[in-house]
Design a protein around this motif. Structure first.
Motif, PDB file in Angstrom:
ATOM      1  N   PRO A 270       0.814  -1.215   0.000  1.00 20.29           N
ATOM      2  CA  PRO A 270       0.000   0.000   0.000  1.00 20.29           C
ATOM      3  C   PRO A 270       0.851   1.270   0.000  1.00 20.29           C
ATOM      4  O   PRO A 270       2.073   1.227   0.181  1.00 20.29           O
ATOM      5  CB  PRO A 270      -0.786  -0.126   1.305  1.00 20.29           C
ATOM      6  CG  PRO A 270       0.126  -0.888   2.204  1.00 20.29           C
ATOM      7  CD  PRO A 270       0.842  -1.864   1.302  1.00 20.29           C
ATOM      8  N   GLY A 271       0.160   2.373  -0.191  1.00 18.75           N
ATOM      9  CA  GLY A 271       0.807   3.677  -0.084  1.00 18.75           C
ATOM     10  C   GLY A 271       2.028   3.795  -0.958  1.00 18.75           C
ATOM     11  O   GLY A 271       2.019   3.422  -2.130  1.00 18.75           O
TER      12      GLY A 271
ATOM     13  N   PHE B 103      -2.164   7.627   4.218  1.00 21.57           N
ATOM     14  CA  PHE B 103      -1.141   6.593   4.326  1.00 21.57           C
ATOM     15  C   PHE B 103       0.089   7.117   5.065  1.00 21.57           C
ATOM     16  O   PHE B 103       0.556   6.502   6.025  1.00 21.57           O
ATOM     17  CB  PHE B 103      -0.731   6.045   2.955  1.00 21.57           C
ATOM     18  CG  PHE B 103       0.357   5.020   3.069  1.00 21.57           C
ATOM     19  CD1 PHE B 103       0.046   3.705   3.390  1.00 21.57           C
ATOM     20  CD2 PHE B 103       1.688   5.356   2.901  1.00 21.57           C
ATOM     21  CE1 PHE B 103       1.048   2.754   3.533  1.00 21.57           C
ATOM     22  CE2 PHE B 103       2.695   4.410   3.044  1.00 21.57           C
ATOM     23  CZ  PHE B 103       2.376   3.100   3.364  1.00 21.57           C
ATOM     24  N   CYS B 104       0.628   8.248   4.627  1.00 22.32           N
ATOM     25  CA  CYS B 104       1.849   8.770   5.254  1.00 22.32           C
ATOM     26  C   CYS B 104       1.602   9.232   6.683  1.00 22.32           C
ATOM     27  O   CYS B 104       2.436   9.020   7.568  1.00 22.32           O
ATOM     28  CB  CYS B 104       2.436   9.904   4.419  1.00 22.32           C
ATOM     29  SG  CYS B 104       3.053   9.377   2.798  1.00 22.32           S
TER      30      CYS B 104
ATOM     31  N   SER C  22       1.269   6.050   8.745  1.00 25.43           N
ATOM     32  CA  SER C  22       2.569   5.377   8.828  1.00 25.43           C
ATOM     33  C   SER C  22       3.493   6.099   9.799  1.00 25.43           C
ATOM     34  O   SER C  22       4.032   5.494  10.735  1.00 25.43           O
ATOM     35  CB  SER C  22       3.246   5.337   7.449  1.00 25.43           C
ATOM     36  OG  SER C  22       2.553   4.519   6.565  1.00 25.43           O
TER      37      SER C  22
ATOM     38  N   ALA D  45      -4.570   2.964   0.845  1.00 27.71           N
ATOM     39  CA  ALA D  45      -4.143   3.193   2.229  1.00 27.71           C
ATOM     40  C   ALA D  45      -4.994   2.329   3.155  1.00 27.71           C
ATOM     41  O   ALA D  45      -6.218   2.500   3.199  1.00 27.71           O
ATOM     42  CB  ALA D  45      -4.290   4.662   2.607  1.00 27.71           C
TER      43      ALA D  45
ATOM     44  N   TYR E 229       0.025  -0.517  10.002  1.00 31.58           N
ATOM     45  CA  TYR E 229       0.955   0.543  10.376  1.00 31.58           C
ATOM     46  C   TYR E 229       1.819   0.158  11.576  1.00 31.58           C
ATOM     47  O   TYR E 229       2.987   0.527  11.633  1.00 31.58           O
ATOM     48  CB  TYR E 229       0.192   1.845  10.633  1.00 31.58           C
ATOM     49  CG  TYR E 229      -0.587   2.279   9.412  1.00 31.58           C
ATOM     50  CD1 TYR E 229       0.074   2.810   8.312  1.00 31.58           C
ATOM     51  CD2 TYR E 229      -1.963   2.129   9.336  1.00 31.58           C
ATOM     52  CE1 TYR E 229      -0.623   3.200   7.170  1.00 31.58           C
ATOM     53  CE2 TYR E 229      -2.664   2.512   8.204  1.00 31.58           C
ATOM     54  CZ  TYR E 229      -1.993   3.049   7.129  1.00 31.58           C
ATOM     55  OH  TYR E 229      -2.682   3.413   6.003  1.00 31.58           O
TER      56      TYR E 229
END
Length: 183
Positions: free
Chosen positions: A14-15, A64-65, A68, A159, A167
């Motif tokens: 992902p991401g 996503f970021c 994470s 995501a 994560y």
């Protein structure tokens, strides 16, 4: 589904991991940059540098970021995810050192536009004990994460729902192995 065929199962990659698998020749320098900025020996703990990445990613609405790097920060800060969430919700009342607040304000200015960073912001960070290297790296982390966020969202990558699950496992890998060995 991503805007382009990344050639991978997006639920497994992902991401940013999907685009990095798609173009390994660009992944290498991007991962090296993240390693230097977020994990290399530094006067700022890695958890605080990851917090800057999470904060900027949250301001950019990059799920996503943000998830994470929130997990990566939480794994390296004694106060864990509750602290990360408090910082992201209200920087002014978050229980973090004034120096880190000043640096996060600089990062927030960079997220809007590099030209929004003022001499007063830099002076305020210095007054709280920030070094020129810490100010430099805060600006670079914020700028880099604007790029990373746009890379991830510009390709419409998948995501996972957060902030747990994927994560937390990803955080374990990053903390243990870093960015250059984890993908």
């Amino acid at each position: 589904m991503a805007h382009i065929d990344l050639g991978v199962d997006e639920t497994r990659f992902p991401g940013i991991t999907g685009p990095m698998k798609f173009r390994s020749e660009t992944a290498k320098p991007l991962n090296e940059l993240a390693e230097v900025l977020l994990r290399a020996p530094h006067s700022m703990p890695a958890g605080e540098r990851e917090l800057i990445a999470a904060y900027v990613s949250g301001l950019n609405d990059c799920d996503f970021c943000c998830n994470s790097h929130s997990a990566f920060a939480a794994a390296q800060l004694d106060e864990g995810l509750p602290l990360v969430q408090r910082v992201r919700a209200d920087l002014d009342t978050a229980p973090i050192p004034d120096k880190l607040k000043a640096l996060l304000r600089i990062a927030g200015a960079v997220q809007r536009s590099g030209r929004e960073v003022t001499a007063e912001m830099v002076d305020a960070a210095r007054a709280q004990g920030a070094t020129d290297v810490e100010i430099h790296d805060t600006v670079l982390i914020a700028a880099a994460f604007c790029m990373f966020n746009r890379y991830v969202d510009g390709l419409a990558t998948f995501a996972p729902e957060g902030p747990e699950g994927y994560y937390v496992e990803s955080a374990r890998r990053i903390v243990e192995h870093g960015y250059t060995e984890s993908l």
